[in-house]
Design a protein around this motif. Structure first.
Motif, PDB file in Angstrom:
ATOM      1  N   CYS A 142       0.813  -1.212   0.000  1.00 12.37           N
ATOM      2  CA  CYS A 142       0.000   0.000   0.000  1.00 12.37           C
ATOM      3  C   CYS A 142       0.845   1.260   0.000  1.00 12.37           C
ATOM      4  O   CYS A 142       0.660   2.151  -0.857  1.00 12.37           O
ATOM      5  CB  CYS A 142      -0.949  -0.011   1.202  1.00 12.37           C
ATOM      6  N   LEU A 143       1.745   1.381   0.945  1.00 10.57           N
ATOM      7  CA  LEU A 143       2.555   2.596   1.042  1.00 10.57           C
ATOM      8  C   LEU A 143       3.477   2.772  -0.159  1.00 10.57           C
ATOM      9  O   LEU A 143       3.573   3.879  -0.707  1.00 10.57           O
ATOM     10  CB  LEU A 143       3.335   2.612   2.353  1.00 10.57           C
ATOM     11  N   PRO A 144       4.163   1.718  -0.624  1.00  3.07           N
ATOM     12  CA  PRO A 144       4.951   1.876  -1.846  1.00  3.07           C
ATOM     13  C   PRO A 144       4.093   2.261  -3.057  1.00  3.07           C
ATOM     14  O   PRO A 144       4.528   3.038  -3.912  1.00  3.07           O
ATOM     15  CB  PRO A 144       5.599   0.498  -2.028  1.00  3.07           C
ATOM     16  N   ALA A 145       2.862   1.715  -3.140  1.00  4.38           N
ATOM     17  CA  ALA A 145       1.974   2.050  -4.260  1.00  4.38           C
ATOM     18  C   ALA A 145       1.602   3.527  -4.229  1.00  4.38           C
ATOM     19  O   ALA A 145       1.606   4.210  -5.266  1.00  4.38           O
ATOM     20  CB  ALA A 145       0.724   1.178  -4.215  1.00  4.38           C
ATOM     21  N   ALA A 147       3.297   5.903  -2.892  1.00  4.73           N
ATOM     22  CA  ALA A 147       4.491   6.667  -3.243  1.00  4.73           C
ATOM     23  C   ALA A 147       4.721   6.686  -4.749  1.00  4.73           C
ATOM     24  O   ALA A 147       5.294   7.640  -5.292  1.00  4.73           O
ATOM     25  CB  ALA A 147       5.710   6.092  -2.525  1.00  4.73           C
ATOM     26  N   ALA A 148       4.264   5.635  -5.417  1.00  5.31           N
ATOM     27  CA  ALA A 148       4.403   5.545  -6.877  1.00  5.31           C
ATOM     28  C   ALA A 148       3.274   6.264  -7.607  1.00  5.31           C
ATOM     29  O   ALA A 148       3.266   6.309  -8.844  1.00  5.31           O
ATOM     30  CB  ALA A 148       4.442   4.079  -7.299  1.00  5.31           C
ATOM     31  N   GLY A 149       2.314   6.826  -6.844  1.00 12.89           N
ATOM     32  CA  GLY A 149       1.219   7.570  -7.459  1.00 12.89           C
ATOM     33  C   GLY A 149      -0.001   6.748  -7.783  1.00 12.89           C
ATOM     34  O   GLY A 149      -0.876   7.210  -8.528  1.00 12.89           O
ATOM     35  N   LEU A 150      -0.101   5.538  -7.223  1.00  8.13           N
ATOM     36  CA  LEU A 150      -1.250   4.684  -7.467  1.00  8.13           C
ATOM     37  C   LEU A 150      -2.212   4.725  -6.285  1.00  8.13           C
ATOM     38  O   LEU A 150      -1.792   4.673  -5.129  1.00  8.13           O
ATOM     39  CB  LEU A 150      -0.804   3.232  -7.682  1.00  8.13           C
ATOM     40  N   ASN A 151      -3.499   4.819  -6.567  1.00  4.86           N
ATOM     41  CA  ASN A 151      -4.496   4.711  -5.506  1.00  4.86           C
ATOM     42  C   ASN A 151      -4.527   3.286  -4.979  1.00  4.86           C
ATOM     43  O   ASN A 151      -4.453   2.324  -5.753  1.00  4.86           O
ATOM     44  CB  ASN A 151      -5.885   5.072  -6.024  1.00  4.86           C
ATOM     45  N   PHE A 152      -4.635   3.156  -3.662  1.00  4.76           N
ATOM     46  CA  PHE A 152      -4.802   1.840  -3.037  1.00  4.76           C
ATOM     47  C   PHE A 152      -6.200   1.810  -2.454  1.00  4.76           C
ATOM     48  O   PHE A 152      -6.527   2.556  -1.537  1.00  4.76           O
ATOM     49  CB  PHE A 152      -3.747   1.605  -1.952  1.00  4.76           C
ATOM     50  N   ILE A 153      -7.039   0.969  -3.017  1.00  4.88           N
ATOM     51  CA  ILE A 153      -8.477   0.957  -2.742  1.00  4.88           C
ATOM     52  C   ILE A 153      -8.798  -0.200  -1.817  1.00  4.88           C
ATOM     53  O   ILE A 153      -8.457  -1.353  -2.106  1.00  4.88           O
ATOM     54  CB  ILE A 153      -9.262   0.843  -4.064  1.00  4.88           C
ATOM     55  N   ARG A 154      -9.464   0.111  -0.715  1.00  4.05           N
ATOM     56  CA  ARG A 154      -9.803  -0.897   0.276  1.00  4.05           C
ATOM     57  C   ARG A 154     -11.245  -1.369   0.121  1.00  4.05           C
ATOM     58  O   ARG A 154     -12.093  -0.675  -0.437  1.00  4.05           O
ATOM     59  CB  ARG A 154      -9.660  -0.330   1.681  1.00  4.05           C
TER      60      ARG A 154
END
Length: 272
Positions: A142-145, A147-154
């Motif tokens: 989640c956190l690396p994603a 940082a890469a500019g990707l939304n992390f959807i729960r």
């Protein structure tokens, strides 16, 4: 985070006064080229956001239809690398429609997280839904994603209580996916009254758009959800059309035809 395609799409839909139509299809089902044709055809059929399933051998949250779709894709040689290539081909003609990869952590872990995030970003992926990574494991992906500019959807479910909800929402972005029923995908139809009650409670804790999925099969059902949610997610009903097709070309037509029908239902609901 910088604004993503997902953020922009929900902002535009709010201004337009309607809910999002979020579609789910399996990468590589029934074959690579047919799956690419489906994904390419979905925006014109009314899809606002496209979830692309990552084929996996042990999809524990999915019902029989999506399990079978994943097995068909794997049998046809679909891989995570090919899934990213499919999205990059889609991006050659469409730079606007948000793409969310949905699946399980094992294929991403095996691919390598850093390599995956680099390749996913380059391919044009906007967000991730990884159903078997709880918030306690945010450092894994989640956190690396983010940082890469990707939304992390729960995902939140009917059993996500007020104590658990803040943990689910921690580091979430893009939108919240509310699973309207307890069980696997496609198991039953949701109750709009129950969903409305749940969304009222959840909205006290987050400003994220909320898309509701699991069990939506028709335009009428999607319209009922569109009255109360920021988005309606349809997956199993679309995936089933692939197996019902007389051949691969017919499968593509069936998926896009149902998408148009459901989109019409959602678009018939105007919010003030």
């Amino acid at each position: 985070m910088s604004e993503t395609r997902i953020d922009r799409r929900f902002k535009a839909l709010k201004a337009e006064g309607r809910a999002a139509f979020v579609t789910y299809v399996m990468a590589g089902d029934p074959d690579y080229q047919s799956a690419l044709a489906i994904v390419r055809g979905l925006p014109a059929a009314g899809a606002d956001i496209i979830e692309v399933g990552l084929p996996f051998t042990d999809p524990m949250a999915d019902g029989p239809a999506i399990q079978q779709a994943g097995l068909r894709a794997l049998a046809g040689g679909m891989t995570l690398k090919k899934t990213l290539h499919l999205i990059s081909e889609f991006r050659e003609d469409d730079d606007d429609t948000p793409i969310v990869l949905m699946g399980y952590y094992n294929p991403i872990y095996s691919y390598g997280v850093d390599r995956f995030l680099s390749d996913a970003t380059a391919a044009g992926v906007d967000g991730l839904i990884v159903v078997d990574l709880p918030s306690e494991e945010d450092r894994e992906l989640c956190l690396p994603a983010r940082a890469a500019g990707l939304n992390f959807i729960r995902l939140a479910t009917p059993t996500t209580d007020d104590k658990r909800l803040p943990k689910v929402l921690a580091n979430s972005s893009g939108f919240l996916y509310y699973v309207s029923i307890a069980g696997t995908t496609g198991a039953a139809a949701p109750s709009p009254r129950d969903v409305a009650t749940a969304l009222t409670r959840i909205r006290k804790t987050t400003d994220l758009p909320i898309a509701v999925g699991f069990g939506l099969r028709t335009g009428a059902q999607a319209a009922e959800i569109a009255k109360i949610a920021d988005g309606a997610v349809v997956g199993t009903a679309l995936v089933e059309q692939v197996a019902l097709g007389s051949d691969n070309a017919d499968a593509v037509k069936r998926v896009l035809g149902l998408a148009r029908e459901i989109s019409a239902g959602i678009r018939s609901v105007k919010k003030t």
